[in-house]
Every structure is written in structure tokens, then in C-alpha cells.
Scaffold this motif. Sequence first.
Motif: not given
Length: 228
Positions: A163-183
Motif C-alpha cells: 500500500v502506498y500513501t498518496e500525499i496531495s498538496y497545493d503549490n505555486q510556481l515562481e521565477n517565471v521569465p517573460e519568454w515562458a509566458r508566450d502562448d
Amino acid sequence: MKYGQLISAVVLACGLLGCTDFDGSLKERLQAEYDRMNETGNMAICYLAGHVRFPYIDDPTLDEGNIPPRSVRYYNINREELAIRLPLFTELGLLERQPVSEGSPYFRYSLTEEGQKALYFWPGQGAGGARNLKDYSYFCYGRRVILKVTDIEDVRAAGGEYVYTEISYDNQLENVPEWARDDRLLALFQQFTKEYEGKTYKGSGRVIKKDGAYYNAGGIGRLAIGHY
């Protein structure tokens, strides 16, 4: 299983088995594991540029006679992908493109300063230099920040061996450069979903439970994390 029960069981089992215990919060352990895998804080998300080593010249005549017959198909697929991806990464400011010579139909792609910061390069083994199909070049960004553990659930693995125990969590992303925002990135890399800085996302990790004891799924002292 209650959060406190999991912590107590893991601490007890690890004390008996000699593994690293969970005396800190699971949130801190998850964050430590993310940061272990992302020491630069710049590799939460990576886009594969291709099997390429920079600087790169897109002249196929440089490869004549050097591609094993069994690799020709993969070589052609890689060239087609590079012909699409490298111009986009150039427009995003990660690469610089210059004609090989005046009037030449071929270009030399070199890393910009921004590209050098974002590059994760995995070199291939053996000969081939810049043309090695075993080379991997990625452009990466971001650090994932664990906000809180939201759920803990026991799940029996296929075959019922443990049996494995699944741990769910909330997270956010930081350090997002301008180029990574391009659709256009998401239009090209459709397996990715756009993640915005400051928005909360769901993640998961696990520990293994067997014969009433808990131990770490990723090896002693580690948690396996669902994003990786």
C-alpha cells in the motif's frame, strides 16, 4: 488516515528501520525534495529544444556519411523538429540566429545570455559532437513552492503487494521569465498546460506502506514527487 497518524507511523517505522524520519512537516519534506531536484530554482518546467548541441548549424551536408542507417529516420525527425523549434526559441530571445555566410540558406544558432541561463544540457555518450542524436538540450524555468498538504490517502498498488500513501498538496510556481509566458510555447508543446506565477496548482507525492511500516518511495530519505 489522519495526518498526525501518518507522521507518527513514519517516525516510528523509520526509527526502527534506520531511514530518515519525518519529524519535520511533510510540507517541508516535499519542498526539500523539489529543491533537491531543482538546485538552481530554474528547472520546474523544461521544454526540449531537440537533440542538439549549441552552437548549431542547420546544414544537413555536415552530416553526410556520418549517420548510421538505423538512425536516419530519427535524424530526419529531429531535423524537422529543430526547424520548427529553434526559430521560435530565437524569437523568444533564447537563441541568436545568423546566416552561415552571405547568401547561405543555412543558419548558425547560438545561445544568448538569457538562453545560457535557461539551458539544461544532457550530453550524449560517444562520438558525434554537435550532431549527436543522444544530446538533449532543454530550456527550463521556475521553482515550485509547496503551500500546504491538503490530503493523505492509502492506495493499494496493482497486484496488492503493498500500500502506498498518496500525499496531495497545493503549490505555486515562481521565477517565471517573460519568454515562458508566450502562448506560442503551448501551441508547439501541447502536452504542457500554462502555469501562471502566483496561481495555485495541485500536486502529489507518495510514501510506501508495507507490512504496517512506512518508508520512502524514492529511496531512503526521499519522497517521490508526481510532477517529475
